[in-house]
Design a protein around this motif. Structure first.
Motif, PDB file in Angstrom:
ATOM      1  N   VAL A  13      47.504  47.957  45.133  1.00 28.09           N
ATOM      2  CA  VAL A  13      46.957  46.877  44.310  1.00 28.09           C
ATOM      3  C   VAL A  13      46.798  47.363  42.872  1.00 28.09           C
ATOM      4  CG1 VAL A  13      44.905  45.457  43.852  1.00 28.09           C
ATOM      5  CG2 VAL A  13      45.740  45.702  46.177  1.00 28.09           C
ATOM      6  N   ILE A  14      46.348  48.609  42.711  1.00 32.75           N
ATOM      7  CA  ILE A  14      46.131  49.150  41.367  1.00 32.75           C
ATOM      8  C   ILE A  14      47.466  49.292  40.623  1.00 32.75           C
ATOM      9  CG2 ILE A  14      45.182  51.087  40.049  1.00 32.75           C
ATOM     10  CD1 ILE A  14      43.090  49.353  41.432  1.00 32.75           C
ATOM     11  N   ALA A  36      49.254  43.749  34.082  1.00 32.53           N
ATOM     12  CA  ALA A  36      48.634  43.864  32.759  1.00 32.53           C
ATOM     13  C   ALA A  36      49.717  44.116  31.713  1.00 32.53           C
ATOM     14  CB  ALA A  36      47.604  44.982  32.751  1.00 32.53           C
ATOM     15  N   MET A  71      38.242  46.572  40.297  1.00 31.15           N
ATOM     16  CA  MET A  71      39.062  47.499  39.503  1.00 31.15           C
ATOM     17  C   MET A  71      40.223  46.741  38.859  1.00 31.15           C
ATOM     18  SD  MET A  71      37.707  50.424  39.834  1.00 31.15           S
ATOM     19  CE  MET A  71      38.908  51.604  39.327  1.00 31.15           C
ATOM     20  N   LEU A  72      40.832  45.861  39.651  1.00 28.84           N
ATOM     21  CA  LEU A  72      41.982  45.080  39.174  1.00 28.84           C
ATOM     22  C   LEU A  72      41.581  44.231  37.969  1.00 28.84           C
ATOM     23  CD1 LEU A  72      44.468  43.228  41.391  1.00 28.84           C
ATOM     24  CD2 LEU A  72      43.279  41.901  39.712  1.00 28.84           C
ATOM     25  N   ILE A 127      41.173  46.406  34.906  1.00 26.64           N
ATOM     26  CA  ILE A 127      42.463  46.825  34.335  1.00 26.64           C
ATOM     27  C   ILE A 127      43.130  45.669  33.584  1.00 26.64           C
ATOM     28  CG2 ILE A 127      44.812  47.552  34.899  1.00 26.64           C
ATOM     29  CD1 ILE A 127      43.644  49.161  37.203  1.00 26.64           C
ATOM     30  N   THR A 165      38.320  47.053  45.061  1.00 28.31           N
ATOM     31  CA  THR A 165      39.622  47.122  44.406  1.00 28.31           C
ATOM     32  C   THR A 165      39.855  45.916  43.508  1.00 28.31           C
ATOM     33  OG1 THR A 165      40.392  48.215  46.381  1.00 28.31           O
ATOM     34  CG2 THR A 165      42.057  47.576  44.824  1.00 28.31           C
ATOM     35  N   MET A 210      45.298  49.364  49.036  1.00 29.72           N
ATOM     36  CA  MET A 210      44.403  49.148  47.903  1.00 29.72           C
ATOM     37  C   MET A 210      44.868  49.940  46.676  1.00 29.72           C
ATOM     38  SD  MET A 210      42.274  46.879  48.820  1.00 29.72           S
ATOM     39  CE  MET A 210      43.691  46.212  49.639  1.00 29.72           C
ATOM     40  N   ALA A 257      48.363  45.900  39.582  1.00 28.03           N
ATOM     41  CA  ALA A 257      47.455  45.467  38.508  1.00 28.03           C
ATOM     42  C   ALA A 257      47.946  46.013  37.170  1.00 28.03           C
ATOM     43  CB  ALA A 257      46.037  45.944  38.783  1.00 28.03           C
ATOM     44  N   SER A 258      48.347  47.293  37.138  1.00 22.78           N
ATOM     45  CA  SER A 258      48.832  47.879  35.879  1.00 22.78           C
ATOM     46  C   SER A 258      50.097  47.166  35.413  1.00 22.78           C
ATOM     47  CB  SER A 258      49.140  49.364  36.054  1.00 22.78           C
ATOM     48  OG  SER A 258      48.188  49.970  36.862  1.00 22.78           O
TER      49      SER A 258
END
Lengths: 196, 123
Positions: A28-29, A36, B85-86, B89, B82, A25, A32-33
């Motif tokens: 995943v972040i 983006a 959160m995704l 972001i 999560t 998880m 995600a960054s």
């Protein structure tokens, strides 16, 4: 229900799986960054070629099929090990490693072509974001391949112990996760890039 | 990892997940290469995102074994958290950067006039 949940977590395998899941998880972040960043910078090509000029959807589609198939063989291997079918599991693990290596090779060939044609990560913000995003996924695949080979060796030398099955379950979780990330790479980078 | 499911029912779950993912991947590929939506690229982009999300859902259930039974409920909860959160972001970054781009997207002279107007309002 609550009591039951805590009860099952007392099993070592379930605890390990939840802990590893929490790591995924956080991964995943990271992705995600990077997604983006890519989405923000994808039109900043500094006068160079855009995603539609550079990428070949057919090439990425072949990569998608290879990775999806490897995810499938890895999943079946995990079940085979759970049910004590060692030979079947090892065969499918080997197939997973071969397919994963093929995927990584195709990706590196694509990177090589881009760099040779002068579209390296230094050329524009778009390409920096592209190489970081896809490269991070590729790096995860490389780590996964090493992990798969080590786990396969462990099972061959130590047999199908309870520990070995647990280790392999975590690897299969990792591998499926990477395939899920690739779905979005394929859609956002390669297919949406072709549209605009 | 003992489970109540038989070997066959596990395999059929994976075959189902694999088959569905395959169909969804091929559909999103053809959607772009065959130009199903013609010039309506916004509609095509929406379709691609729907197909990708559908595949995420299928693989989450069939391959990652997310669900509501006691053995996977913690995974499901952290996954949903999560994902939120995704979205914060990704959507947040796009929103802020688009806004910045819009506000900075003027010539230096226009920017001077704009800042002059803003300064007249005082802080």
């Amino acid at each position: 229900m609550r009591h039951e949940t805590v009860d099952t977590l007392n099993r070592k395998a379930d605890k390990a799986e939840l802990g590893f899941w929490l790591y995924l998880m956080t991964d995943v972040i990271i992705f995600a960054s990077l997604f983006a960043t890519y989405l923000v910078l994808r039109n900043n090509t500094a006068g160079g070629p855009s995603a539609a000029d550079l990428f070949e959807p057919r090439y990425a589609f072949v990569e998608t099929l290879i990775l999806l198939t490897s995810s499938f063989t890895c999943g079946i291997a995990a079940i085979a090990f759970k049910f004590g079918k060692k030979q079947l599991g090892l065969g499918l693990l080997m197939a997973t490693i071969v397919l994963g290596t093929a995927f990584l090779t195709l990706e590196l060939l694509e990177f090589g072509t881009l760099v040779r044609e002068g579209h390296s990560w230094q050329a524009s913000a778009f390409l920096s974001a592209f190489f970081t995003l896809v490269g991070t996924h590729g790096f995860h695949i490389l780590i996964g391949l090493i992990w798969a080979a080590v786990t396969g060796g462990y099972i061959m030398s130590n047999g199908l112990t309870r520990n070995a099955v647990r280790k392999f379950t975590l690897f299969s979780l990792f591998w499926h996760f990477l395939d899920v990330v690739w779905i979005f790479l394929f859609t956002i980078v390669y297919l949406l890039g072709e549209l605009s | 990892m003992k489970s109540e499911r038989s070997f066959k029912s596990w395999v059929s779950l994976y075959v189902f997940g694999f088959g569905t993912s395959l169909v969804l991947s091929v559909a999103s590929y053809l959607c772009v290469t065959q130009g199903w939506f013609g010039d309506a690229s916004a509609l095509a982009a929406l379709m691609l995102l729907v197909l990708a999300t559908a595949q995420l859902a299928v693989q989450s259930v069939c391959f990652l074994h997310l669900g509501t039974n006691p053995r996977s409920v913690f995974k499901t909860h952290t996954f949903i958290f999560t994902l939120s959160m995704l979205l914060i972001i990704v959507v947040g970054s796009l929103w802020i950067m688009q806004n910045l781009d819009y506000r900075m997207g003027m010539s230096p002279d226009e920017m001077n006039d704009y800042m002059y107007e803003q300064n007249k309002k005082g802080f």
